[in-house]
Motif scaffolding. Sequence first.
Motif, mmCIF file in Angstrom:
data_model
loop_
_atom_site.group_PDB
_atom_site.id
_atom_site.type_symbol
_atom_site.label_atom_id
_atom_site.label_comp_id
_atom_site.label_asym_id
_atom_site.label_seq_id
_atom_site.Cartn_x
_atom_site.Cartn_y
_atom_site.Cartn_z
ATOM 1 N N GLY A 86 0.958 -1.012 0.091
ATOM 2 C CA GLY A 86 -0.316 0.291 0.355
ATOM 3 C C GLY A 86 1.079 1.202 0.079
ATOM 4 O O GLY A 86 1.683 1.422 -0.810
ATOM 5 N N THR A 87 0.512 1.760 0.950
ATOM 6 C CA THR A 87 1.865 3.236 0.837
ATOM 7 C C THR A 87 2.016 3.139 1.925
ATOM 8 O O THR A 87 2.098 2.690 2.560
ATOM 9 C CB THR A 87 0.688 4.391 2.404
ATOM 10 O OG1 THR A 87 -0.464 4.841 1.418
ATOM 11 C CG2 THR A 87 1.736 5.576 1.938
ATOM 12 N N LEU A 88 3.664 3.315 1.359
ATOM 13 C CA LEU A 88 5.166 2.493 1.295
ATOM 14 C C LEU A 88 5.967 3.966 2.425
ATOM 15 O O LEU A 88 6.202 3.816 3.436
ATOM 16 C CB LEU A 88 6.361 2.518 -0.009
ATOM 17 C CG LEU A 88 5.625 1.444 -0.950
ATOM 18 C CD1 LEU A 88 6.737 1.289 -1.514
ATOM 19 C CD2 LEU A 88 5.781 0.085 0.037
ATOM 20 N N ALA A 89 5.404 5.276 2.522
ATOM 21 C CA ALA A 89 6.085 6.082 2.639
ATOM 22 C C ALA A 89 5.677 7.735 1.776
ATOM 23 O O ALA A 89 5.035 7.053 1.014
ATOM 24 C CB ALA A 89 7.417 6.616 2.160
ATOM 25 N N HIS A 90 5.924 8.854 2.583
ATOM 26 C CA HIS A 90 4.783 9.897 1.559
ATOM 27 C C HIS A 90 6.203 11.104 2.614
ATOM 28 O O HIS A 90 6.556 11.035 3.222
ATOM 29 C CB HIS A 90 3.579 10.315 2.086
ATOM 30 C CG HIS A 90 3.309 10.153 3.619
ATOM 31 N ND1 HIS A 90 2.119 9.601 4.330
ATOM 32 C CD2 HIS A 90 4.115 10.987 4.933
ATOM 33 C CE1 HIS A 90 2.373 9.878 5.474
ATOM 34 N NE2 HIS A 90 3.096 10.064 5.482
ATOM 35 N N VAL A 127 12.548 4.001 -2.814
ATOM 36 C CA VAL A 127 11.999 5.111 -2.397
ATOM 37 C C VAL A 127 11.827 6.394 -2.040
ATOM 38 O O VAL A 127 11.540 7.048 -1.944
ATOM 39 C CB VAL A 127 10.755 4.071 -1.355
ATOM 40 C CG1 VAL A 127 10.404 5.191 -0.151
ATOM 41 C CG2 VAL A 127 10.410 2.815 -1.930
ATOM 42 N N ALA A 128 13.888 6.347 -1.158
ATOM 43 C CA ALA A 128 14.146 7.291 -0.320
ATOM 44 C C ALA A 128 14.296 8.818 -1.944
ATOM 45 O O ALA A 128 14.086 9.724 -1.868
ATOM 46 C CB ALA A 128 15.035 7.176 0.251
ATOM 47 N N LYS A 158 15.648 0.412 -8.302
ATOM 48 C CA LYS A 158 15.267 1.760 -9.116
ATOM 49 C C LYS A 158 15.241 3.617 -8.782
ATOM 50 O O LYS A 158 15.308 3.568 -7.876
ATOM 51 C CB LYS A 158 13.256 2.257 -9.933
ATOM 52 C CG LYS A 158 13.332 3.319 -11.167
ATOM 53 C CD LYS A 158 12.088 3.282 -10.743
ATOM 54 C CE LYS A 158 11.018 4.469 -12.512
ATOM 55 N NZ LYS A 158 9.977 4.092 -12.424
ATOM 56 N N VAL A 159 16.825 3.533 -9.145
ATOM 57 C CA VAL A 159 17.883 4.638 -8.010
ATOM 58 C C VAL A 159 17.880 5.454 -9.031
ATOM 59 O O VAL A 159 18.878 7.691 -8.513
ATOM 60 C CB VAL A 159 19.044 4.526 -7.499
ATOM 61 C CG1 VAL A 159 18.268 3.462 -5.704
ATOM 62 C CG2 VAL A 159 19.756 3.571 -8.275
ATOM 63 N N ASP A 160 18.337 5.825 -10.152
ATOM 64 C CA ASP A 160 18.695 6.017 -11.063
ATOM 65 C C ASP A 160 17.676 7.602 -11.685
ATOM 66 O O ASP A 160 16.926 6.962 -12.469
ATOM 67 C CB ASP A 160 19.836 6.002 -12.623
ATOM 68 C CG ASP A 160 21.084 4.921 -12.143
ATOM 69 O OD1 ASP A 160 21.029 5.467 -11.301
ATOM 70 O OD2 ASP A 160 20.334 3.701 -12.623
#
Length: 173
Positions: A86-90, A127-128, A158-160
């Motif tokens: 669901g929601t991982l972070a905001h 995510v960060a 996925k960081v690029d």
Amino acid sequence: LYSYFPGSPSWPRSKKSLKYAITATSATTIDRATLSQVFARAFARWSEATTLNFTETTDAAGDADITIGFHGGEHGDGEAFDGPLGTLAHAFSPTDGRFHLDAAEAWVAGGDVSRAKADDAVDLESVAVHEIGHLLGLGHSAVEGAIMYPTITSRTRKVDLASDDVVGIQSLY
Ligand code: TQI
Ligand code: CA
Ligand code: ZN
Ligand code: ZN
């Protein structure tokens, strides 16, 4: 294409150096040194693309522009977390600076998320990087490869930044 929040809020153009504090870590089992490394790498993606720079401050939350913390369920801002997935972070738009992570996620920090045992493992650095985009003023992008595209697959890294993210952030700062 990239987007901004309504009114295109940004940090003051004169303020090139932003400080962040990792404040609420009691709800995660990830050790402090690993958290520092992961967030430093995530901020570096954005400082490489801009004239901004980011430094961690351990001086409580006192002089931090950005505060990062892990929280479970209701945590005081009306945006409750919801357990695994669901929601991982905001993160809030400039210049609020709050960045919250759902403590209930199977976060993978510094390891290979594609080899994680849990089906619901989520790569913390990925995510960060996305949430820092929000903290700096980017909304979501319609470009599928962009960091700011509003979908991430679990067990995927996925960081690029894509050129869409770079053009978006360079047009804001
Ligand atoms: N969190 C949402 C997000 O960061 C929260 C959110 C929805 C939001 N709309 C927003 C935050 C507008 C700021 C502005 O998009 S999430 C992804 C992605 C989430 C989602 O937990 O759903 C990532 C967190 F983009 F992949 F969908 C991280 Cl990378
Ligand atoms: Ca969740
Ligand atoms: Zn919150
Ligand atoms: Zn988002």
